[in-house]
Design an enzyme around this catalytic site. Structure first.
Site, PDB file in Angstrom:
ATOM      1  N   ASP A 204       0.984  -1.189  -0.118  1.00  0.00           N
ATOM      2  CA  ASP A 204      -0.018   0.145  -0.103  1.00  0.00           C
ATOM      3  C   ASP A 204       0.979   1.200  -0.032  1.00  0.00           C
ATOM      4  O   ASP A 204       2.072   1.436   0.668  1.00  0.00           O
ATOM      5  CB  ASP A 204      -0.803  -0.062   1.188  1.00  0.00           C
ATOM      6  CG  ASP A 204      -1.854   1.133   1.104  1.00  0.00           C
ATOM      7  OD1 ASP A 204      -2.956   0.946   0.424  1.00  0.00           O
ATOM      8  OD2 ASP A 204      -1.681   2.044   2.211  1.00  0.00           O
ATOM      9  N   GLU A 246       1.131  -0.396  -5.137  1.00  0.00           N
ATOM     10  CA  GLU A 246       0.200   0.646  -5.357  1.00  0.00           C
ATOM     11  C   GLU A 246       1.160   2.036  -5.175  1.00  0.00           C
ATOM     12  O   GLU A 246       1.465   2.666  -4.275  1.00  0.00           O
ATOM     13  CB  GLU A 246      -0.885   0.768  -4.074  1.00  0.00           C
ATOM     14  CG  GLU A 246      -1.748   1.576  -4.474  1.00  0.00           C
ATOM     15  CD  GLU A 246      -2.589   2.776  -3.277  1.00  0.00           C
ATOM     16  OE1 GLU A 246      -3.616   3.251  -3.765  1.00  0.00           O
ATOM     17  OE2 GLU A 246      -1.806   2.554  -2.137  1.00  0.00           O
TER      18      GLU A 246
HETATM   19  C1  GLC Z   1      -4.422   3.190  -0.316  1.00  0.00           C
HETATM   20  C2  GLC Z   1      -5.790   2.575  -0.065  1.00  0.00           C
HETATM   21  C3  GLC Z   1      -6.661   3.271   0.652  1.00  0.00           C
HETATM   22  C4  GLC Z   1      -5.997   4.055   1.868  1.00  0.00           C
HETATM   23  C5  GLC Z   1      -4.889   4.348   1.796  1.00  0.00           C
HETATM   24  C6  GLC Z   1      -4.096   4.776   3.165  1.00  0.00           C
HETATM   25  O1  GLC Z   1      -4.553   4.298  -1.278  1.00  0.00           O
HETATM   26  O2  GLC Z   1      -6.015   1.682  -1.213  1.00  0.00           O
HETATM   27  O3  GLC Z   1      -7.953   2.690   0.868  1.00  0.00           O
HETATM   28  O4  GLC Z   1      -7.108   5.089   2.416  1.00  0.00           O
HETATM   29  O5  GLC Z   1      -3.825   3.490   0.988  1.00  0.00           O
HETATM   30  O6  GLC Z   1      -3.418   3.617   3.571  1.00  0.00           O
END
Ligand code: GLC
Length: 545
Positions: A204, A246
């Site tokens: 993440d 991500e």
């Molecule tokens: C990523 C997740 C999201 C979350 C963020 C903070 O973007 O997909 O849902 O709020 O990280 O962890």
């Protein structure tokens, strides 16, 4: 059983993203659980997916849906136990389905013991796990990722008597990932979950992890060095484990995340996401050409994870400015209530495509025929819609709709006890949109998506071959072609609301072509193929050259 060792498994995989909390409740407490997922493995197997990405299931105050982790080694007990997680991995592995878990290392929950100790004792080793300032004036400033929810990136903590740094919500203090002790913790957590049965991780917020942080706005000296080390750690535990990043970073930076083949294996393609989903929605192919132009070439050292929607807002910022304004209007609800964080819509695909199953199927066809590892969002395969009465992004996180019984077959609990309510009103209500209705209907959205997932599987050439966009002569018909060792896969998608008959060059005899999947017709003659396409028709054509 561990799935057969296969270093490149992720290159041909189709990933299914689900939240254990909202997928299936086996014990009637209103919360989905690991046993509930186990009970639905038949469904996932039939759909043809070979990897599940489980969104965070750790102990958490759930102020950000679990992305506020309070204990990296535990399981929220409403979802089950660690043994249940292990059992899910085993049962999934029996079917050659792998498991990715979601790990959040940019920040912890403010409830995490590390933060509690850090704030209470400035001399504790945990204090430097986070980033502090007692001089706001002189402190580094940057934009908070939730600009309409948070005042900035510094929040005062009474116990510490200082401000701590957070790029997300104030209850998610950023970890000081430059601190070697924090890095060791990260490596230990990765090892721990591989030992429990995970086959890899969605990391993440990989972009914020390497942004400037703290009082001096310090960046990791070598951010890819940290990611490479993380990959080495997981590979030492399990030789074919993967890391998926991500990182919604600028297009020109994306190539770096692969670290020349030594850092992330997969990276979410946010650029393609917004262009593809927008293009299909507005019935125009230019966004796909643009995405192709601005994305770096990553051939030979990495692969995209491609998607139509995810569990967050549909972020439009990678579109040109004037297009963002258009997309805000075009896809938004009448009250403007779907717009969030100044950048996107908290809607599902079915909301954006006006519940048109033909268009949703066509978008999936495009996703599954383009190079990349497709990631499906649970519920999109049946056309579930959002519930805008829920706060923020919870609108797109309602329980899976299995059948038309109470709570959509998700849970036997009192509806008031569900983690999130089931959609029970309007055209997306579980009475109209559910798995049971669609499972045995060959024309249903679910059956179409299932055929497409299987077609993707049967054609590894999608990721092995050479991809080209072919001019269709129509601005609303997208044609692409993938060539590999004497075969070609020609895919055509009609975005228009009207019949189209594009003709494209194809130097093959009619007898050598075969329709793989699709709704439209075609005929091959004189070195070309003519497609006969009703609105939203698609065809994948395979040929020996
Ligand atoms: C990523 C997740 C999201 C979350 C963020 C903070 O973007 O997909 O849902 O709020 O990280 O962890």
């Amino acid at each position: 059983m561990i799935p057969t060792y296969d270093e490149g498994w992720h290159e041909d995989a189709v990933v299914y993203s689900l939240d254990v909390k909202t997928f299936n409740d086996s014990d009637g407490d209103g919360w989905g659980d690991f046993q509930g997922v186990i009970d639905r493995l038949d469904y996932l197997d039939e759909l043809g997916v070979d990897c599940l990405w489980l969104r965070p299931f750790y102990p958490s105050p759930l102020r950000d849906n679990g992305y506020d982790v309070a204990d990296y080694r535990g399981v929220d007990d409403r979802l089950g136990t660690l043994a249940d997680f292990q059992e899910l991995c085993e049962r999934a592995h029996d079917r050659d389905i792998r498991i990715l878990t979601d790990l959040v290392f940019n920040h912890t929950s403010s409830d995490h013991e590390w933060f509690q100790r850090a704030r209470e004792d400035p001399d504790s080793e945990y204090h430097d796990y986070y980033l502090w300032t007692d001089d706001l004036e002189g402190a580094y400033e940057t934009i908070n990722i939730f600009p309409d929810r948070e005042d900035g990136v510094w929040t005062y903590d009474e116990a510490a008597g200082k401000h701590y740094f957070h790029q997300f919500y104030h209850f998610q203090p950023d970890l000081n990932v430059a601190n070697p002790a924090v890095q060791e913790e990260i490596f230990d957590v990765l090892r721990f979950w591989i030992d429990q049965g995970a086959d890899g991780f969605r990391i993440d917020a990989a972009h914020p992890m390497q942004q400037a942080k703290g009082h001096h706005g310090h960046r990791l000296d070598d951010p890819m060095g940290l990611f490479k080390e993380m990959r080495r750690v997981v590979r030492d535990e399990q030789g074919d484990a993967v890391l998926l990043a991500e990182a919604d970073d600028q297009p020109e930076n994306l190539g770096h995340y692969f670290g020349d083949g030594e850092a992330f294996d997969l990276l979410f393609n946010f650029v393609l996401n917004v262009h593809l989903t927008y293009g299909v929605g507005v019935k125009d192919t230019w966004p796909l050409y643009r995405a192709n132009e601005i994305l770096p070439d990553i051939e030979g050292f990495g692969q995209w994870a491609t998607f139509l929607r995810n569990h967050d807002e549909w972020n439009l910022l990678k579109l040109p400015n004037e297009t963002i304004d258009h997309a805000r209007e075009y896809f938004g609800d009448e009250e403007g209530d779907s717009w969030i964080f100044g950048r996107g819509h908290r809607l599902r695909l079915a909301d954006m495509y006006d519940a048109d199953h033909d268009r949703i199927a066509m978008a999936h066809s495009l996703l599954l025929s383009l190079p990349g590892t497709p990631v499906l969002l649970s519920g999109d395969e049946i056309g579930m819609g959002a519930d805008l009465s829920l706060p923020e992004r919870e609108s797109v996180r309602t329980p899976m709709q299995w059948d038309d019984s109470e709570n959509g077959g998700f849970s036997s609990a009192d509806p008031a006890d569900l983690y999130n309510p089931v959609v029970d009103e309007g055209r997306f209500s579980y009475e109209h949109v559910n798995v049971a209705d669609q499972r045995d209907d060959p024309d249903s959205l679910l059956s179409r998506v299932q055929r497409l997932v299987h077609a993707h599987h049967d054609h590894p050439v999608i990721n092995d071959g050479e991809y080209t966009i072919v001019d269709s002569g129509h601005k609303d018909v997208f044609v692409h072609r993938i060539d590999h060792e004497g075969t070609a896969l020609m895919c055509v998608h009609n975005f228009a609301d009207e019949y189209r008959e594009p003709v494209v060059g194809f130097e093959v005899p009619d007898v050598a072509t075969e329709k793989v999947v699709g709704t439209g017709g075609y005929h091959v003659e004189d070195g070309g193929v003519t497609f006969l396409l009703d609105p939203c028709d698609y065809v994948w054509l395979e040929a020996d050259l």
